[in-house]
Design a protein around this motif. Sequence first.
Motif, short mmCIF file in Angstrom:
data_model
loop_
_atom_site.label_atom_id
_atom_site.label_comp_id
_atom_site.label_asym_id
_atom_site.label_seq_id
_atom_site.Cartn_x
_atom_site.Cartn_y
_atom_site.Cartn_z
N GLU A 1 81.49 11.79 56.72
CA GLU A 1 82.09 11.84 55.40
C GLU A 1 81.70 10.66 54.52
O GLU A 1 81.74 10.74 53.32
CB GLU A 1 83.62 11.89 55.54
CG GLU A 1 84.09 13.19 56.19
CD GLU A 1 85.56 13.14 56.53
OE1 GLU A 1 86.11 12.03 56.46
OE2 GLU A 1 86.13 14.17 56.87
N THR B 1 74.98 10.29 51.84
CA THR B 1 74.56 11.36 52.74
C THR B 1 73.04 11.40 52.74
O THR B 1 72.40 10.85 51.84
CB THR B 1 75.13 12.71 52.29
OG1 THR B 1 74.85 13.70 53.27
CG2 THR B 1 74.53 13.16 50.96
N TYR C 1 75.41 18.31 45.24
CA TYR C 1 76.31 17.52 46.09
C TYR C 1 77.58 17.24 45.30
O TYR C 1 77.52 16.99 44.08
CB TYR C 1 75.64 16.21 46.51
CG TYR C 1 74.44 16.41 47.41
CD1 TYR C 1 74.56 16.33 48.79
CD2 TYR C 1 73.19 16.68 46.87
CE1 TYR C 1 73.45 16.52 49.62
CE2 TYR C 1 72.08 16.87 47.68
CZ TYR C 1 72.22 16.79 49.06
OH TYR C 1 71.13 16.99 49.87
N GLU D 1 84.87 12.06 50.07
CA GLU D 1 83.71 12.37 50.89
C GLU D 1 82.66 13.03 50.00
O GLU D 1 82.98 13.61 48.96
CB GLU D 1 84.10 13.31 52.04
CG GLU D 1 84.70 14.62 51.59
CD GLU D 1 85.16 15.48 52.75
OE1 GLU D 1 84.86 15.11 53.90
OE2 GLU D 1 85.81 16.52 52.50
N ILE E 1 79.70 15.81 50.00
CA ILE E 1 79.22 16.96 50.75
C ILE E 1 78.16 17.70 49.95
O ILE E 1 78.13 17.64 48.71
CB ILE E 1 80.37 17.94 51.09
CG1 ILE E 1 81.00 18.48 49.80
CG2 ILE E 1 81.42 17.26 51.97
CD1 ILE E 1 81.94 19.63 50.02
#
Length: 447
Positions: A7, A111, A150, A173, A175
């Motif tokens: 995360e 990420t 994202y 978070e 993602i």
Amino acid sequence: SDSKRKEGKAVTAEGKEDISHSSAHAQSRNNNKDKNVPKRNQQQSSKSSTSAKPTDQRFLRRFGGHTGAIESMAVSPDGEWIATAGIDGLIRVSKINTQNESNNTNLYLQTKVKNPELGFLKDYASILSWLPDGRTIVCTIHKSRDIAFYRIRRKKEPEDQSKQSSASVFPYELIELSKRRFHTSLDRGIDFKACLADLSHPNSCLLFTNSTTTTELHTTVAWDGMKGEALGNFLTRGGGVRLSPDGRFLCARSLGGPPLATELKIYEVQRNKVKGQVEPVFDKISSKSVMTVIPKGSRMRDVTFCATTTAEGPITNSLMCLGCDDGSIQIWDIDVEYKRREDPKILCIATSVLPSRNNKNAKIVRVAASVVGCVQRIAVAMSDSSLHLLIYSPPSSTKPATILLEFSIEGTTHPEGISDLQFCPASANVLYSRGNESRDVFAWTIN
């Protein structure tokens, strides 16, 4: 835990911690680092470096954390987040305003870009932009030629409140919206030069990409980001594509010996009202330019729309700012009857406003303009790594338009050169700069 590594995490060190997607992936990455990273990434990573902390009193903060050069940066429309994408495969989103979070000054999420065919550490985001919601990022993926999305979202609170840690927990978070990723069908060898999101119509997801295989022919494509469908395209001889703040116009520079441009072509983004739709729906981009701006006595090095605010409040895009090779700043009025073939009008030319006491051969490399407030601010980056803030005053019944120098930051920004400039969209009180082959973004106070 592995879930926390997936995360993202809040840290206080300046980019010292790397968050993996899983413990197994982290171990394999360390064991096979040189094998997994593309050759281009390895070469550029060796060239890129972390810039020294500037000594100028206007320096606010450094945004780092990448192990390779940053390819793109973008500040969210509400000014709360800054996103960076690097050749190390990371997309990193940092919180700008941390007053309501905790005492940490470097809260971030990150990420790794995933290529469906190659996996992690094989690809990276080359250009990124924010959507109007201020929580979703759209980016072009270099090798796969995909457009990916994202999103920042709040973490779900655990049912057992006893597991909730202290107030320093970062409740967000980052993602990927994997179902929204789509392929552009561009041929191998074609590079994205721009990825622009229309911020003027929040209920739609209109995107524009610009790509090229040569230094002259560029293809601009309009996309429906919700459906992943191409809506139209046109060819230009030159890049430097910009989208006006109100979404009405696209401009593209016509090259005359890169990176200089001899003229600026302006295209209309046409929309139609559709029954049942609150906002006008995209129809097409004009196949031919509706206006042409030819710089006075020089050639362009960079261009930006200067958004202005009317008495009622909405943003218009009646002005354009040109940074030219002779060191001049030119302001053009494009609020004309172009359908009746009325040409844009020159409002102001400032030929000696930029200081040259340190390097008389320094050239303009980037210009940026603020889009809010009653004062029109223009930032200029020079080839000697200096930054300059200018104030544009529009003409009145008693005096002509003027451009005055507010302040300069000499030689303490990015020694490697400046490749990008952006104002904070929400306040225009902070200026962000990115260096060439640099792993850092710097924030500067304007007030």
